[in-house]
Design a protein around this motif. Structure first.
Motif, short mmCIF file in Angstrom:
data_model
loop_
_atom_site.label_atom_id
_atom_site.label_comp_id
_atom_site.label_asym_id
_atom_site.label_seq_id
_atom_site.Cartn_x
_atom_site.Cartn_y
_atom_site.Cartn_z
N ASP B 24 42.50 30.92 35.19
CA ASP B 24 42.90 32.26 34.75
C ASP B 24 42.84 32.29 33.23
O ASP B 24 43.70 31.67 32.57
N PRO B 25 41.88 32.99 32.64
CA PRO B 25 41.77 32.98 31.18
C PRO B 25 42.84 33.87 30.54
O PRO B 25 43.57 34.58 31.23
N ILE B 26 42.90 33.83 29.23
CA ILE B 26 43.81 34.70 28.50
C ILE B 26 43.31 36.14 28.65
O ILE B 26 42.11 36.40 28.54
N SER B 27 44.23 37.04 28.90
CA SER B 27 43.88 38.44 29.10
C SER B 27 43.11 38.99 27.90
O SER B 27 43.53 38.80 26.75
N ALA B 31 34.94 35.50 26.97
CA ALA B 31 34.17 34.27 27.15
C ALA B 31 35.00 33.24 27.91
O ALA B 31 36.19 33.08 27.64
N LEU B 32 34.36 32.56 28.85
CA LEU B 32 35.04 31.54 29.64
C LEU B 32 34.12 30.34 29.82
O LEU B 32 32.94 30.50 30.11
N GLY B 72 35.13 39.68 35.68
CA GLY B 72 35.22 39.32 34.27
C GLY B 72 36.51 38.61 33.90
O GLY B 72 36.83 38.50 32.72
N SER B 73 37.24 38.12 34.90
CA SER B 73 38.51 37.47 34.60
C SER B 73 38.56 36.08 35.21
O SER B 73 38.01 35.14 34.66
#
Lengths: 116, 118
Positions: B24-27, B31-32, B72-73
């Motif tokens: 779970d990336p930062i809101s 880019a991941l 995109g998350s």
């Protein structure tokens, strides 16, 4: 393709002594250069970065690094080591290409031990 | 605020089984990245997602590895038919995109998933 070499997988210094962690890079185009630190049982965090501005870059916790194009180096230094500096340090490079920048390529890391 | 979250933190699996690792990336980070950290080998780039662009898969070591990013998350890294050499810490990182070139944005790393294949 770009690459990073970190000389010395393990460096040991006395508390209060100079810290010098070496990083040499290979890149065919102007690079972006980074140092990341990983404290025990924690994730990586950015120490400092060079992105074509000033060649001497200051980071967090008293660390700094100097970009030397002629030597293809980006060594990390700190004048006086503290016990809390004990961690794994990673140098990384990204290439600044016309088509965009490349993903970060990391070195194998240098483990810093600080002796009381 | 919340940082990059990875789950599970530890995973032990038998050789030949499939595994899924979640990030779970930062809101708001577009880019991941997925990296693999093996003992004494540093961080090995696996795959990169940027917005709606096609992912950069150039680092995936074999066709047993795949990743997707939904909406995109959240991202999932899947390893099929795991082998003992897949044992490593799998790190996810995210970053905001700055201008037209996002790679030089600082990466925010999760604490990783330690995968052990027995």
């Amino acid at each position: 393709a770009q690459s990073v070499t970190q000389l010395g997988s393990h460096v040991s210094v006395s508390e209060g002594a100079l810290v010098l962690l070496r990083c040499n890079y290979s890149s065919s185009v102007p690079p972006y250069l980074f140092w990341y630190v990983q404290y025990p049982n924690q994730g990586l965090q950015l120490l400092l970065k060079y992105t074509s501005a000033a060649t001497l870059v200051k980071g967090i916790n008293g660390f700094e690094a100097e970009f030397k194009k002629s030597e293809t180096s980006f060594h990390l230094t700190k004048p006086s080591a503290h016990m809390s500096d004990a961690a794994e340090y990673f140098c990384a490079v990204s290439e600044n290409r016309d088509s965009g920048n490349t993903p970060l390529v990391f070195g194998k890391g240098t483990r810093l031990s600080v002796i009381a | 605020g919340a940082g990059v979250s990875q789950s599970p933190s530890n995973k032990v699996t038998e050789k030949g089984k499939d595994v899924e690792l979640r990030c779970d990336p930062i809101s708001g980070h577009t880019a991941l990245y997925w990296y693999r950290q093996s003992l004494g080998q540093g961080l090995e780039f696996l795959i990169y997602f940027q917005g709606n662009s096609a992912p950069d898969k150039s680092g995936l070591p074999s066709d047993r590895f795949s990743a997707e990013r939904t909406g995109g998350s959240v991202s999932t890294l899947t390893i099929q038919r795991t082998q003992q050499e897949d044992s490593a810490v799998y790190l996810c990182a995210s970053s905001p995109k700055v201008g037209l070139r996002g790679y030089n944005s600082p990466l925010h790393f999760g604490n990783g998933t330690r995968l052990t294949v027995t």
